[in-house]
Write a protein that holds these residues in place. Structure first.
Motif, PDB file in Angstrom:
ATOM      1  N   ASN A 336       1.072  -1.125   0.099  1.00 11.00           N
ATOM      2  CA  ASN A 336      -0.068   0.193  -0.060  1.00 11.00           C
ATOM      3  C   ASN A 336       0.782   1.247  -0.102  1.00 11.00           C
ATOM      4  O   ASN A 336       1.142   1.924  -1.083  1.00 11.00           O
ATOM      5  CB  ASN A 336      -1.096   0.014   1.219  1.00 11.00           C
ATOM      6  N   THR A 337       1.270   1.707   1.292  1.00 13.04           N
ATOM      7  CA  THR A 337       1.933   2.838   1.292  1.00 13.04           C
ATOM      8  C   THR A 337       3.504   2.756   2.379  1.00 13.04           C
ATOM      9  O   THR A 337       3.455   2.025   3.069  1.00 13.04           O
ATOM     10  CB  THR A 337       1.280   4.161   1.976  1.00 13.04           C
ATOM     11  N   ALA A 338       4.029   3.819   2.093  1.00  8.81           N
ATOM     12  CA  ALA A 338       5.309   3.863   3.013  1.00  8.81           C
ATOM     13  C   ALA A 338       5.350   5.665   3.166  1.00  8.81           C
ATOM     14  O   ALA A 338       4.925   6.442   2.346  1.00  8.81           O
ATOM     15  CB  ALA A 338       6.775   3.658   2.231  1.00  8.81           C
ATOM     16  N   SER A 339       5.953   5.813   4.303  1.00  9.85           N
ATOM     17  CA  SER A 339       5.952   7.357   4.425  1.00  9.85           C
ATOM     18  C   SER A 339       7.020   7.790   5.715  1.00  9.85           C
ATOM     19  O   SER A 339       7.531   6.762   6.363  1.00  9.85           O
ATOM     20  CB  SER A 339       4.673   7.748   5.095  1.00  9.85           C
ATOM     21  N   LEU A 340       7.461   8.970   5.610  1.00 14.78           N
ATOM     22  CA  LEU A 340       8.380   9.597   6.497  1.00 14.78           C
ATOM     23  C   LEU A 340       7.993  10.800   7.040  1.00 14.78           C
ATOM     24  O   LEU A 340       7.003  11.359   6.817  1.00 14.78           O
ATOM     25  CB  LEU A 340       9.764   9.817   5.592  1.00 14.78           C
ATOM     26  N   GLY A 341       8.671  11.269   7.763  1.00 17.59           N
ATOM     27  CA  GLY A 341       8.430  12.611   8.700  1.00 17.59           C
ATOM     28  C   GLY A 341       7.329  12.471   9.629  1.00 17.59           C
ATOM     29  O   GLY A 341       7.253  11.429  10.450  1.00 17.59           O
ATOM     30  N   GLY A 342       6.224  13.413   9.646  1.00 19.33           N
ATOM     31  CA  GLY A 342       5.386  13.339  10.447  1.00 19.33           C
ATOM     32  C   GLY A 342       4.446  11.888  10.366  1.00 19.33           C
ATOM     33  O   GLY A 342       3.509  11.531  11.155  1.00 19.33           O
ATOM     34  N   TYR A 343       4.653  11.453   8.942  1.00 16.98           N
ATOM     35  CA  TYR A 343       3.372  10.376   8.974  1.00 16.98           C
ATOM     36  C   TYR A 343       3.563   8.907   9.740  1.00 16.98           C
ATOM     37  O   TYR A 343       2.540   8.520  10.254  1.00 16.98           O
ATOM     38  CB  TYR A 343       3.615   9.724   7.420  1.00 16.98           C
ATOM     39  N   PRO A 344       4.791   8.422  10.231  1.00 16.33           N
ATOM     40  CA  PRO A 344       4.961   7.408  10.981  1.00 16.33           C
ATOM     41  C   PRO A 344       4.377   7.692  12.531  1.00 16.33           C
ATOM     42  O   PRO A 344       3.598   6.848  13.000  1.00 16.33           O
ATOM     43  CB  PRO A 344       6.461   7.352  11.251  1.00 16.33           C
ATOM     44  N   LEU A 385      16.842  19.937  -3.251  1.00 15.46           N
ATOM     45  CA  LEU A 385      16.772  20.100  -1.485  1.00 15.46           C
ATOM     46  C   LEU A 385      15.509  20.859  -1.227  1.00 15.46           C
ATOM     47  O   LEU A 385      14.951  21.752  -1.972  1.00 15.46           O
ATOM     48  CB  LEU A 385      18.029  21.038  -1.361  1.00 15.46           C
ATOM     49  N   THR A 386      14.656  20.616  -0.140  1.00 16.33           N
ATOM     50  CA  THR A 386      13.634  20.853   0.398  1.00 16.33           C
ATOM     51  C   THR A 386      13.561  20.699   1.796  1.00 16.33           C
ATOM     52  O   THR A 386      13.938  19.935   2.364  1.00 16.33           O
ATOM     53  CB  THR A 386      12.600  20.565  -0.541  1.00 16.33           C
ATOM     54  N   ARG A 387      12.441  21.179   2.407  1.00 15.00           N
ATOM     55  CA  ARG A 387      11.899  20.957   3.672  1.00 15.00           C
ATOM     56  C   ARG A 387      10.657  20.419   3.815  1.00 15.00           C
ATOM     57  O   ARG A 387       9.846  21.183   3.199  1.00 15.00           O
ATOM     58  CB  ARG A 387      12.234  22.059   4.634  1.00 15.00           C
ATOM     59  N   VAL A 388      10.258  19.356   4.425  1.00 19.50           N
ATOM     60  CA  VAL A 388       8.925  18.757   4.378  1.00 19.50           C
ATOM     61  C   VAL A 388       8.656  18.537   5.909  1.00 19.50           C
ATOM     62  O   VAL A 388       9.374  18.153   6.911  1.00 19.50           O
ATOM     63  CB  VAL A 388       8.978  17.633   3.565  1.00 19.50           C
ATOM     64  N   TRP A 389       7.170  18.665   5.663  1.00 19.69           N
ATOM     65  CA  TRP A 389       6.431  18.389   7.353  1.00 19.69           C
ATOM     66  C   TRP A 389       6.257  16.655   7.100  1.00 19.69           C
ATOM     67  O   TRP A 389       6.645  15.955   8.124  1.00 19.69           O
ATOM     68  CB  TRP A 389       5.326  19.123   7.304  1.00 19.69           C
ATOM     69  N   LEU A 390       5.811  16.209   5.972  1.00 17.75           N
ATOM     70  CA  LEU A 390       5.754  14.628   6.031  1.00 17.75           C
ATOM     71  C   LEU A 390       5.749  14.228   4.537  1.00 17.75           C
ATOM     72  O   LEU A 390       5.464  15.073   3.456  1.00 17.75           O
ATOM     73  CB  LEU A 390       4.318  14.203   6.705  1.00 17.75           C
ATOM     74  N   ARG A 419       3.862  12.173  -2.351  1.00 15.59           N
ATOM     75  CA  ARG A 419       3.125  13.321  -2.080  1.00 15.59           C
ATOM     76  C   ARG A 419       4.019  14.057  -0.762  1.00 15.59           C
ATOM     77  O   ARG A 419       4.430  12.988  -0.029  1.00 15.59           O
ATOM     78  CB  ARG A 419       1.886  12.972  -1.547  1.00 15.59           C
ATOM     79  N   TYR A 420       4.253  15.294  -0.874  1.00 12.50           N
ATOM     80  CA  TYR A 420       4.725  15.769   0.595  1.00 12.50           C
ATOM     81  C   TYR A 420       4.211  17.141   0.699  1.00 12.50           C
ATOM     82  O   TYR A 420       3.870  17.870  -0.177  1.00 12.50           O
ATOM     83  CB  TYR A 420       6.456  15.663   0.332  1.00 12.50           C
ATOM     84  N   VAL A 421       4.290  17.576   1.882  1.00 12.46           N
ATOM     85  CA  VAL A 421       3.976  19.030   2.435  1.00 12.46           C
ATOM     86  C   VAL A 421       5.005  19.586   2.604  1.00 12.46           C
ATOM     87  O   VAL A 421       5.895  19.601   3.429  1.00 12.46           O
ATOM     88  CB  VAL A 421       3.109  18.870   3.672  1.00 12.46           C
ATOM     89  N   ARG A 422       5.498  20.832   1.876  1.00 12.54           N
ATOM     90  CA  ARG A 422       6.317  21.589   2.062  1.00 12.54           C
ATOM     91  C   ARG A 422       6.407  22.341   3.313  1.00 12.54           C
ATOM     92  O   ARG A 422       5.400  22.835   3.802  1.00 12.54           O
ATOM     93  CB  ARG A 422       6.661  22.616   0.764  1.00 12.54           C
ATOM     94  N   ALA A 423       7.542  22.333   3.945  1.00 10.64           N
ATOM     95  CA  ALA A 423       7.959  23.430   5.040  1.00 10.64           C
ATOM     96  C   ALA A 423       8.712  24.711   4.683  1.00 10.64           C
ATOM     97  O   ALA A 423       9.069  25.306   5.839  1.00 10.64           O
ATOM     98  CB  ALA A 423       8.486  22.380   6.211  1.00 10.64           C
ATOM     99  N   ASP A 424       8.942  24.767   3.577  1.00 14.43           N
ATOM    100  CA  ASP A 424       9.910  25.981   3.153  1.00 14.43           C
ATOM    101  C   ASP A 424       9.195  27.063   2.467  1.00 14.43           C
ATOM    102  O   ASP A 424       9.657  28.380   2.025  1.00 14.43           O
ATOM    103  CB  ASP A 424      10.902  25.550   2.245  1.00 14.43           C
TER     104      ASP A 424
END
Length: 500
Positions: A336-344, A385-390, A419-424
């Motif tokens: 199904n899915t894998a995730s990093l950042g706030g997702y776990p 290079l970027t910053r992400v919340w999740l 998919r990711y949510v930018r924090a920058d």
């Protein structure tokens, strides 16, 4: 124009008066106190909250129907009382238009137009029917009774009820914009005609995880009844390597007698079994026995009966697996899915709260909690290079494209849904929340969605955890480099032939 409006209003008033007179002329029956009781029970939405609690007592489509119903009810109530009534004031019918035995002891004093009771009833019934037509058919007569009771008890004109019902229906339908209805058809996949038909389960090895889903229910007895010749195995763990070792010990390393591998458990257990099945070239039998059962629903196997039917007729499809390599470790698959950042962390909270509130409400609450306290990750996504919340990676493209990816129209497209949510971006969390609430997330600068065949993510900073199919990597198994890839049609899964 103004004169036309006045004539139309007079005509509406005339029709209202005539309909009220006809209602008042109806003979006294046992329905009179029943309608009075139901209209009082619907005050402040209490009747609908009670129905929603009943629907939510069971997992699955009725719980989703209850959640959508409550959301539509809240939207209709807010729109009616905070917007429509102040803008469109109208006097209510006078007491003596209906017989005394019908009148309410506590008559409302707000604007007569539109009827808040009718709006709430229509919103709730329509929203429930959108998720579950069967539940909607049961709720609809009650909603109609509540709506008519406002005329029967003399507190609304018929046009108030009609206007409220239209408004409530519109609000319910509008929930689709930010909360799409899951389709009833499973994801498309190419049929595979080389799987064996196993009527009694001979040659079928089934892994059973009683800890999945309802921990008070062990499906082993049902599985043994459906497939009496199958071999049931209770694995030592849900990790793919643990399963492989358990199976090797059971079979003494000889897989020649196994014609298909079955799994009864949640998505994490299914993912681990899928790895073993793909490794040995075996078709997979999925028996949904977890809490959410995303993969089974996407494949089109709703229950044990559906799985048994597919196995008996030897019908299967080929689907993709996705894989991720963490640092220099082994490649691990996910269905199904894998995730990093706030997702776990969001996965942890969502799983903890799902049994209490249902998946959507638990997911929304978990997202708010995570975004409020999360620290952004500095990452390179394919070198950028970027910053992400999740960050989220799906095995094939998920729908909807906004906040809550829930299903896949295709299972064999060999694509990753990134998919990711930018924090920058300035005020990124606030902008993300506002875009999600208004259904405009796909047009927001803080939200990125792409489809790729592979993607590499490098986390700059301390190692972070990875979540795969709802299971979070154990402490000490974090990493900094994550290489994701889509693997085209490497898994055969039993599915009833009539779906294809």
């Amino acid at each position: 124009m103004l004169e036309w409006v006045r004539r139309a209003a007079r005509r509406v008033n005339e029709v209202d008066a005539e309909l009220v007179r006809r209602s008042a002329a109806l003979p006294r029956t046992v329905a009179d106190p029943a309608l009075g009781a139901v209209t009082v029970a619907a005050n402040h939405g209490l009747l609908w909250f009670s129905v929603a609690a009943l629907l939510a007592s069971r997992q699955g489509v009725t719980r989703r129907a209850a959640l959508r119903g409550v959301a539509a009810l809240a939207g209709a109530s807010l729109t009616t009382n905070a917007v429509a009534k102040p803008l469109l004031p109208r006097r209510r019918p006078v007491d003596d238009l209906v017989p005394e035995h019908r009148r309410l002891a506590d008559r409302p004093r707000s604007s007569s137009f539109p009827s808040g009771h009718a709006a709430s009833a229509a919103a709730f019934a329509t929203a429930v029917a959108m998720e579950s037509p069967a539940a909607g058919a049961v709720v609809a007569p009650l909603a109609a009774a509540v709506a008519y009771s406002r005329v029967h008890t003399g507190v609304h004109w018929p046009s108030d009820v009609a206007g409220g019902a239209l408004l409530g229906t519109a609000v319910a339908v509008a929930t689709r914009r930010w909360w799409p209805v899951r389709p009833t058809t499973p994801g498309q996949a190419r049929a595979d005609e080389r799987v064996p038909a196993l009527t009694d389960g001979a040659g079928l090895l089934v892994l059973v995880n009683p800890a999945s889903g309802d921990q008070n229910h062990d499906p082993s007895a049902e599985l043994a009844r459906v497939w009496p010749a199958a071999t049931l195995v209770h694995p030592d763990g849900s990790d793919g390597e643990d399963l492989a070792e358990t199976l090797d010990r059971v079979l003494h390393g000889d897989w020649s007698s196994v014609r298909a591998l079955g799994v009864a458990g949640g998505d994490g257990t299914v993912a681990a079994a899928a790895v073993v099945a793909a490794r040995h070239g075996l078709p997979l039998v999925v028996v949904p026995a977890g809490t959410l059962n995303h993969f089974a629903r996407d494949v089109g196997v709703p229950d044990l009966a559906g799985a048994a039917h597919a196995v008996a007729e030897g019908a299967a499809v080929r689907v993709d697996l996705a894989a991720v390599r963490v640092d220099d470790g082994p490649s691990r698959s996910f269905v199904n899915t894998a995730s990093l950042g706030g997702y776990p962390e969001m996965v942890r909270l969502r799983e903890r709260w799902t049994g209490r509130w249902g998946k959507w409400a638990a997911g929304a609450a978990a997202l708010v909690r995570v975004l409020a306290g999360a620290e952004p990750l500095t990452v390179r996504v394919d070198g950028q290079l970027t910053r992400v919340w999740l960050l989220f990676v799906g095995n094939n493209g998920y729908h909807p494209q906004g906040l809550a990816p829930a299903w896949r129209p295709r299972l064999d497209h060999a694509r990753l849904d990134l998919r990711y949510v930018r924090a920058d971006v300035r005020f990124s969390r606030l902008r993300f929340a506002l875009a999600a609430l208004t259904g405009a997330l796909t047009r927001s600068r803080v939200y990125v969605r792409q489809e790729r065949q592979s993607v590499e993510v490098e986390v700059l900073g301390p190692p972070v955890a990875l979540a795969r199919d709802g299971e979070v990597s154990a402490r000490g198994a974090e990493g900094n480099r994550f290489r994701f890839v889509a693997r085209d049609r490497v898994l055969r899964v039993y599915r009833p032939a009539e779906i294809d």
